[in-house]
Design an enzyme around this catalytic site. Sequence first.
Site, short mmCIF file in Angstrom:
data_model
loop_
_atom_site.label_atom_id
_atom_site.label_comp_id
_atom_site.label_asym_id
_atom_site.label_seq_id
_atom_site.Cartn_x
_atom_site.Cartn_y
_atom_site.Cartn_z
N ASP A 52 -16.13 71.56 82.31
CA ASP A 52 -16.13 70.10 82.47
C ASP A 52 -15.72 69.43 81.16
OD1 ASP A 52 -16.78 69.62 85.03
OD2 ASP A 52 -18.92 69.34 84.69
N LYS A 85 -9.44 68.32 85.27
CA LYS A 85 -8.03 68.07 85.61
C LYS A 85 -7.69 68.48 87.03
CE LYS A 85 -6.10 67.92 81.05
NZ LYS A 85 -5.92 68.87 79.97
#
Length: 418
Positions: free
Chosen positions: A197, A219
Amino acid sequence: MDPYLLGLRLEGRRVVVVGGGAVASRRIPALLDAGADVLLVSPKVAASLEDLAAAGRIRWEPRGYRPGDCAGAWLVCACTDDPEVNAAVASAAEQQRTWYVRADDAGASAAWTPASGQAAGIRVAVLSVDPERGDPRHSAAIRDAVVVGLQSGRLSARHGRRHPAGVAIIGGGPGDPGLITVRGRQLLAEADVVLTDRLAPRSLLDELRDDVEIIDAGKIPYGRAMAQEHINAALVAHARAGRFVARLKGGDPFVFGRGAEEVLACLRAGVPVTVVPGVTSAVAVPASAWVPVTHRGVAQEFHVVSVHVAPGDERSTVNWELLGGSSGTLVLLMAVERIGAVAGELLRYGRSPDTPVSVIADGTLPTQRTINSTLEQVESCVAEEGVRPPAIVVVGDVVSVAAEITELMRHVTAGRTG
Ligand SMILES: C[S@@+](CC[C@H](N)C(=O)[O-])C[C@H]1O[C@@H](n2cnc3c(N)ncnc32)[C@H](O)[C@@H]1O
């Protein structure tokens, strides 16, 4: 002669410890970890040993050593500060052919206690056999080097070991790589795939082997709401392909971390999963700015609140009236962008405009900064200072305790350098 190393399996076996001071306080917890049936003989004992006796974890005879005390023992530890008593204990053990350790005289001991530790399912024991370098601190330093190497994964024998399977949801702590747990770091070192993360301690990724696949979950496409489904799907897919997956998250996975959603997704797909708790930013970030979330006589309670939606938003389930009326510490996460609305609500429900507030951004990281203000001023202060997430907002009188600590700290540091 060199000693012959063995791992003693002491479960349910009697170990007699004579003497109840500092050495016994160190040895007895390790003997209990091995399941030993510990009999402690000593007129006086350290408080921690008294607690163990009171809890029924050891049997304590509150008197001096007497011949016959070693009867039935598999191992005897002579740890008094009186060499004559230790010699008598050792001699009794020798006569009945029981292994004994003398804390005061290694040369007169039948066995030696190694510097020991454990990591990654390996028990490490180090004994110095070099008379020149027989310092126990040397053995302890080697033990530490091996244990740290195993914990970090720098030392591993991957192919000789049972490789873990499934998914580990790992709390990475607030950002400082030193604040991940030992178990979290071990499992990370064993991963084939790591899904990380934005707020996880990313500097730990540098330590991973080159063949580890790192997926930046921040992403993963398709927007915020969809992203979680894609993360869940990626966890399951990699695990089903036989890879050990580490899901590295910021703070604690179960504190506003959606960790339980990931656990459920894995289990529903029949994938084994484990959770490693983490040091949550809700407590660690205030601490990194010297703010204690509780302090005797100042705050007896603290509330951790997610402000990912503003007060008044129909999705909000927070009882701002209750928080405004309480005198406890408020720890607000994801609050920076909505700090004006939050302050307004707390003032409306009774908090004083002078209530101290601390805003701590990038806590525990080299870029950490702290802005101190009041409930009345905090919105303009945050705007003027350009504070950006991630940040924790602490509301309450505990912020004044941090000011006191910081001031004293300045004096102590000045005294040391001056
Ligand atoms: C989605 S929550 C995750 C909380 C995380 N599970 C935990 O236990 O710390 C993200 C929020 O945590 C807070 N946070 C996390 N790391 C932080 C840090 N290093 N400094 C300041 N705030 C942090 C911020 O309020 C951020 O917006």
